[in-house]
Design a protein around this motif. Structure first.
Motif, PDB file in Angstrom:
ATOM      1  N   MET A   1      14.110 -12.738 -14.406  1.00 33.31           N
ATOM      2  CA  MET A   1      14.724 -12.502 -12.745  1.00 33.31           C
ATOM      3  C   MET A   1      13.082 -12.308 -12.424  1.00 33.31           C
ATOM      4  O   MET A   1      12.687 -11.577 -12.417  1.00 33.31           O
ATOM      5  CB  MET A   1      15.296 -10.874 -12.167  1.00 33.31           C
ATOM      6  N   LYS A   2      12.732 -13.068 -10.969  1.00 36.09           N
ATOM      7  CA  LYS A   2      11.238 -13.141 -10.535  1.00 36.09           C
ATOM      8  C   LYS A   2      11.303 -12.196  -9.050  1.00 36.09           C
ATOM      9  O   LYS A   2      12.577 -12.856  -8.519  1.00 36.09           O
ATOM     10  CB  LYS A   2      10.420 -14.242 -10.492  1.00 36.09           C
ATOM     11  N   LYS A   3      10.848 -11.561  -8.632  1.00 39.42           N
ATOM     12  CA  LYS A   3      10.909 -10.205  -7.785  1.00 39.42           C
ATOM     13  C   LYS A   3       9.704 -10.915  -6.673  1.00 39.42           C
ATOM     14  O   LYS A   3       8.637 -11.467  -7.123  1.00 39.42           O
ATOM     15  CB  LYS A   3      11.099  -9.194  -7.220  1.00 39.42           C
ATOM     16  N   ARG A   4       9.509 -10.390  -5.447  1.00 38.27           N
ATOM     17  CA  ARG A   4       8.518 -10.607  -4.508  1.00 38.27           C
ATOM     18  C   ARG A   4       8.526  -8.834  -3.563  1.00 38.27           C
ATOM     19  O   ARG A   4       9.785  -8.369  -3.940  1.00 38.27           O
ATOM     20  CB  ARG A   4       9.348 -12.006  -3.468  1.00 38.27           C
ATOM     21  N   PHE A   5       7.927  -8.887  -3.055  1.00 35.66           N
ATOM     22  CA  PHE A   5       6.703  -8.194  -2.460  1.00 35.66           C
ATOM     23  C   PHE A   5       7.950  -7.996  -1.211  1.00 35.66           C
ATOM     24  O   PHE A   5       8.137  -8.564   0.009  1.00 35.66           O
ATOM     25  CB  PHE A   5       5.963  -7.518  -2.137  1.00 35.66           C
ATOM     26  N   LEU A   6       7.250  -6.292  -0.550  1.00 40.00           N
ATOM     27  CA  LEU A   6       7.428  -5.740   0.996  1.00 40.00           C
ATOM     28  C   LEU A   6       7.450  -4.829   1.063  1.00 40.00           C
ATOM     29  O   LEU A   6       7.190  -5.018   1.273  1.00 40.00           O
ATOM     30  CB  LEU A   6       8.056  -5.574   1.605  1.00 40.00           C
ATOM     31  N   THR A   7       8.388  -4.374   2.125  1.00 39.07           N
ATOM     32  CA  THR A   7       8.299  -3.313   2.316  1.00 39.07           C
ATOM     33  C   THR A   7       7.458  -3.317   3.278  1.00 39.07           C
ATOM     34  O   THR A   7       7.638  -3.406   2.947  1.00 39.07           O
ATOM     35  CB  THR A   7       7.036  -2.398   2.808  1.00 39.07           C
ATOM     36  N   LEU A   8       8.655  -3.384   1.696  1.00 29.73           N
ATOM     37  CA  LEU A   8       9.102  -3.632   3.201  1.00 29.73           C
ATOM     38  C   LEU A   8       7.823  -3.756   3.775  1.00 29.73           C
ATOM     39  O   LEU A   8       7.178  -3.561   3.957  1.00 29.73           O
ATOM     40  CB  LEU A   8       9.601  -2.442   4.075  1.00 29.73           C
ATOM     41  N   ALA A   9       7.028  -5.089   3.956  1.00 25.04           N
ATOM     42  CA  ALA A   9       5.615  -4.958   4.163  1.00 25.04           C
ATOM     43  C   ALA A   9       5.261  -6.752   4.048  1.00 25.04           C
ATOM     44  O   ALA A   9       6.655  -7.655   3.921  1.00 25.04           O
ATOM     45  CB  ALA A   9       5.350  -5.322   3.982  1.00 25.04           C
ATOM     46  N   LEU A  10       3.887  -7.234   3.512  1.00 23.53           N
ATOM     47  CA  LEU A  10       4.021  -8.552   2.848  1.00 23.53           C
ATOM     48  C   LEU A  10       5.413  -8.697   1.907  1.00 23.53           C
ATOM     49  O   LEU A  10       5.313  -8.558   0.734  1.00 23.53           O
ATOM     50  CB  LEU A  10       2.786  -8.607   2.110  1.00 23.53           C
ATOM     51  N   ALA A  11       5.401 -10.524   2.045  1.00 23.97           N
ATOM     52  CA  ALA A  11       6.497 -11.096   1.627  1.00 23.97           C
ATOM     53  C   ALA A  11       5.735 -11.598  -0.015  1.00 23.97           C
ATOM     54  O   ALA A  11       5.496 -12.151  -0.270  1.00 23.97           O
ATOM     55  CB  ALA A  11       7.075 -12.120   1.742  1.00 23.97           C
ATOM     56  N   LEU A  12       4.371 -10.664  -0.760  1.00 23.63           N
ATOM     57  CA  LEU A  12       4.277 -10.969  -1.738  1.00 23.63           C
ATOM     58  C   LEU A  12       4.634 -10.213  -3.263  1.00 23.63           C
ATOM     59  O   LEU A  12       4.961  -8.792  -2.623  1.00 23.63           O
ATOM     60  CB  LEU A  12       2.478 -10.957  -1.616  1.00 23.63           C
ATOM     61  N   THR A  13       4.485 -11.186  -3.424  1.00 26.91           N
ATOM     62  CA  THR A  13       5.406 -10.099  -4.764  1.00 26.91           C
ATOM     63  C   THR A  13       3.358  -9.796  -5.515  1.00 26.91           C
ATOM     64  O   THR A  13       3.098  -8.909  -6.116  1.00 26.91           O
ATOM     65  CB  THR A  13       6.543 -10.859  -5.438  1.00 26.91           C
ATOM     66  N   VAL A 281      10.548   8.847   6.746  1.00 25.94           N
ATOM     67  CA  VAL A 281      10.163   7.983   5.729  1.00 25.94           C
ATOM     68  C   VAL A 281       9.671   6.395   6.880  1.00 25.94           C
ATOM     69  O   VAL A 281      11.068   6.425   7.491  1.00 25.94           O
ATOM     70  CB  VAL A 281      10.994   7.616   4.906  1.00 25.94           C
ATOM     71  N   ALA A 282       8.641   6.421   6.482  1.00 23.28           N
ATOM     72  CA  ALA A 282       8.199   4.933   7.610  1.00 23.28           C
ATOM     73  C   ALA A 282       8.186   3.627   6.498  1.00 23.28           C
ATOM     74  O   ALA A 282       8.532   2.760   7.281  1.00 23.28           O
ATOM     75  CB  ALA A 282       6.304   5.253   7.578  1.00 23.28           C
ATOM     76  N   ALA A 283       8.848   4.149   5.628  1.00 22.65           N
ATOM     77  CA  ALA A 283       9.039   2.385   4.450  1.00 22.65           C
ATOM     78  C   ALA A 283       8.961   3.272   3.120  1.00 22.65           C
ATOM     79  O   ALA A 283       8.678   4.276   2.684  1.00 22.65           O
ATOM     80  CB  ALA A 283       7.323   2.110   4.693  1.00 22.65           C
ATOM     81  N   VAL A 284      10.118   1.918   3.297  1.00 22.15           N
ATOM     82  CA  VAL A 284      10.066   2.024   1.161  1.00 22.15           C
ATOM     83  C   VAL A 284      10.205   0.758   0.573  1.00 22.15           C
ATOM     84  O   VAL A 284      10.929  -0.693   1.314  1.00 22.15           O
ATOM     85  CB  VAL A 284      12.203   2.559   0.978  1.00 22.15           C
ATOM     86  N   ASP A 285       9.646   0.334  -0.561  1.00 22.34           N
ATOM     87  CA  ASP A 285       9.477  -0.201  -1.771  1.00 22.34           C
ATOM     88  C   ASP A 285      10.679  -0.156  -3.077  1.00 22.34           C
ATOM     89  O   ASP A 285       9.683   0.106  -3.633  1.00 22.34           O
ATOM     90  CB  ASP A 285       8.389  -1.556  -1.676  1.00 22.34           C
ATOM     91  N   GLY A 286      11.380  -0.814  -3.408  1.00 22.03           N
ATOM     92  CA  GLY A 286      12.189  -0.208  -4.338  1.00 22.03           C
ATOM     93  C   GLY A 286      12.299   2.044  -5.295  1.00 22.03           C
ATOM     94  O   GLY A 286      12.636   1.878  -3.887  1.00 22.03           O
ATOM     95  N   ARG A 417       6.231  -3.861  10.961  1.00 20.25           N
ATOM     96  CA  ARG A 417       7.343  -4.178  10.209  1.00 20.25           C
ATOM     97  C   ARG A 417       7.842  -2.621   9.779  1.00 20.25           C
ATOM     98  O   ARG A 417       6.583  -1.328   9.510  1.00 20.25           O
ATOM     99  CB  ARG A 417       6.982  -4.374   9.247  1.00 20.25           C
ATOM    100  N   SER A 418       8.512  -2.480   9.164  1.00 21.94           N
ATOM    101  CA  SER A 418       9.535  -1.067   8.939  1.00 21.94           C
ATOM    102  C   SER A 418       8.557  -0.809   7.420  1.00 21.94           C
ATOM    103  O   SER A 418       8.703   0.470   7.303  1.00 21.94           O
ATOM    104  CB  SER A 418      10.774  -1.612   8.943  1.00 21.94           C
ATOM    105  N   SER A 419       7.609  -1.597   7.613  1.00 21.63           N
ATOM    106  CA  SER A 419       7.298  -0.832   5.589  1.00 21.63           C
ATOM    107  C   SER A 419       5.460  -1.505   6.470  1.00 21.63           C
ATOM    108  O   SER A 419       5.231  -0.442   4.979  1.00 21.63           O
ATOM    109  CB  SER A 419       6.798  -3.307   4.336  1.00 21.63           C
ATOM    110  N   GLN A 420       5.155  -0.187   6.901  1.00 21.27           N
ATOM    111  CA  GLN A 420       4.340  -0.146   7.886  1.00 21.27           C
ATOM    112  C   GLN A 420       3.671   1.081   7.766  1.00 21.27           C
ATOM    113  O   GLN A 420       5.177   1.495   8.798  1.00 21.27           O
ATOM    114  CB  GLN A 420       3.000  -0.970   9.033  1.00 21.27           C
TER     115      GLN A 420
END
Length: 575
Positions: A1-13, A281-286, A417-420
């Protein structure tokens, strides 16, 4: 399973024992780089400034001799998203192309494996993908420019449990989408609509049901299936998952809510309805949470019991899955499980992809691409599989990540973005009339903040009082937007001299001195920085405006961006 980032921010994983648990998060900005920790058959990908796509993927799957370096694959490319054995490519004309490898559903109506890219659909804005552990279930999601959501794969949300081989329309007015696979036979898709409502559908086994799907009459096929989108919450700006115990939603008021498996005495129970986990909370990623004060917190899970643990300060962006954090000064840091072992990798980083331990590609703000890590699968494209212990330059002229995309629910600007870390501060500033942005849809958070801008922000925060006299500064024209603000500042004793230098960059020391004087120049305990001695800095630390750039440094001459200045104001003066 391959995921990707964000974060809520860049779509880079990120991996157990080495870093925090893996995560999933939806983002809408254009990914420009992707590092592959698979074999060279599937490759890493880079989009250059001229729109050309470069990859380490081999042309001939039976001959991997050209998989050591990047070579040109396509022209006219806007974005690229990787799946575990290939990629999906968005061209400049907004057509989506599949270059997915073995085992994937290209979306062309067949289950065929294509060695070259094939066109799937037009008018595409964003793509997201995930699968269940082992890949038994797969979800491919596309948001088109008109806001419609199209899906193919398994449990697509079209009312059936049948596998779809071609895109089918599921919803309208969608801002972001996140498919989550967190068990061998489990796949759920979340969508946030432009009105902030959160919707979900998919398949869960008996152990991982986060919602009582069977309570939705006429929708669920059984207690573990939800075949059409159902509304779950309102006022949501982002959704994420730790892929093991829980999924989470961030609401526009900064509250973080979770649901899923948790521990109660000696047994697991289920939070089948969202429960509030924390505020501010300003941003969350996992499992990684950035609070509005810039602090990073990790959600440590012990048999389902969630315990927030502070990890670092001054964090702008984080990728839970990849194991990195980007500090507010633009320095990329590793993020191992123990915070004491974190170390800086590279400065002036705009984006990155890969896991720091195995291999990572880092894009600097000047467009140069740098590599670091074990490189066993030659994903760094440096001509060999040597381990890189100090970052090396791979290429130049790589396209920077777009600051725009689908406007997020609740965001006043397309580039906020909400990830920032500055998401909530910018919203506060807009609500209080402190800023209206640099354009109708842009705030330009990474743009250097000038002295004229910060004094105007402060003047507006004070209620835009009418000054008694004209500005006394010789370099301020009467019709300048900051003319009244500088006149007010002079009358308040915030600035003296013949000139104001309104277009000069605002440094960290200038910013806190303006704020300190505006607050009445109060006394505060002495800070412990070795590079500055200032009453204003002492006050800023006491007020929680900033903790410095390290435990011993403040970096007084470092210039500030608009996002940083608004964050300082928010921390200093927001109720």
């Amino acid at each position: 399973m391959k995921k990707r980032f964000l974060t809520l921010a860049l779509a880079l994983t990120l991996c157990a024992g080495l870093a925090v648990p893996a995560a999933a998060v939806a983002d809408t900005r254009d990914p420009m780089i992707h590092y592959s920790d698979q074999t060279v058959q599937y490759g890493s990908y880079v989009v250059k400034e001229d729109g050309s796509l470069w990859t380490t993927r081999v042309v001939n799957e039976y001959d991997d001799t050209n998989g050591d370096t990047f070579h040109k694959a396509m022209d006219g490319v806007k974005s690229v998203w990787t799946v575990d054995t290939g990629a999906y490519i968005l061209k400049s004309d907004h057509s989506l192309w599949s270059w997915a490898g073995w085992g994937h559903l290209s979306g062309d109506g067949t289950e065929n494996y294509h060695k070259t890219p094939v066109k799937i659909m037009d008018d595409v804005l964003n793509f997201q993908y995930d699968d269940s552990f082992g890949g038994e279930l797969r979800s491919y999601c596309v948001i088109k420019n008109d806001g419609s959501l199209w899906t193919w794969g398994d449990y697509t949300g079209d009312g059936t449990a049948e596998r779809r081989l071609a895109p089918t329309k599921v919803m309208e007015s969608v801002a972001m989408v996140l498919p989550v696979g967190s068990a061998s036979d489990q796949l759920i898709t979340y969508a946030v609509k432009k009105d902030g409502s959160l919707w979900g559908w998919g398949h869960y086994d008996d152990r991982h049901t986060p919602f009582t799907w069977d309570s939705f009459d006429g929708v669920a096929a059984s207690g573990t299936d939800c075949l059409k989108p159902v509304k779950l919450m309102d006022d949501v700006i982002a959704v994420t998952s730790d892929d093991v115990f829980y999924d989470m939603a961030l609401r526009s008021d900064g509250s973080l809510w979770y649901w899923g498996r948790k521990k109660a005495e000696d047994n697991y129970v289920y939070a089948v309805r969202p429960e509030k986990l924390m505020d501010g909370v300003a941003a969350v990623d996992g499992s990684a949470v950035i609070k509005t004060d810039g602090s990073l917190w990790m959600l440590r899970t012990n048999y389902g019991i969630i315990t927030p643990e502070k990890y670092a300060d001054n964090v702008a962006r984080v990728s839970d899955e990849d194991g990195y954090m980007l500090k507010t000064d633009g320095t990329l840091w590793t993020m191992p499980y123990n915070a004491s072992e974190a170390k800086p990798l590279l400065s002036n980083v705009a984006a990155c992809s890969g896991y720091w331990y195995f291999g990572i590609l880092m894009l600097r703000s000047d467009g140069s691409l740098w590599g670091y890590g074990d490189n066993n699968d030659r994903g760094l494209g440096i001509g060999n599989k040597s381990k890189i212990t100090t970052p090396v330059k791979v290429m130049d002229h790589v396209r920077p990540p777009s600051k725009t995309g689908v406007p997020e629910p609740g965001s006043p600007f397309a580039d906020v973005r909400s990830s920032q870390y500055f998401y909530q501060p910018v919203k506060w500033a807009v609500a209080n009339g402190i800023t209206t942005g640099t354009g109708a849809t842009t705030f330009s958070p990474d743009q250097t903040c000038t002295r004229g801008q910060i004094i105007t922000f402060l003047w507006r925060a004070a209620g835009s009082p009418e000054p008694e006299n004209a500005t006394p500064f010789s370099d301020v024209k009467e019709d300048a937007y900051y003319a009244k603000a500088t006149a007010w500042a002079a009358e308040q004793g915030m600035e003296e001299g013949a000139a104001f230098s309104p277009d000069a960059p605002c440094t960290r020391l200038m910013a806190v001195e303006f704020m300190w004087k505006y607050a009445g120049s109060p006394e505060a305990p002495k800070a412990t920085f070795t590079d500055v001695a200032s009453d204003a800095v002492n006050w800023a630390v006491k007020q929680g405006v900033t903790n410095g750039t390290s435990a011993t440094t403040f970096s007084p001459e470092q210039t500030c961006t608009r996002g940083q200045i608004v964050t300082f104001l928010y921390r200093g003066f927001a109720d």
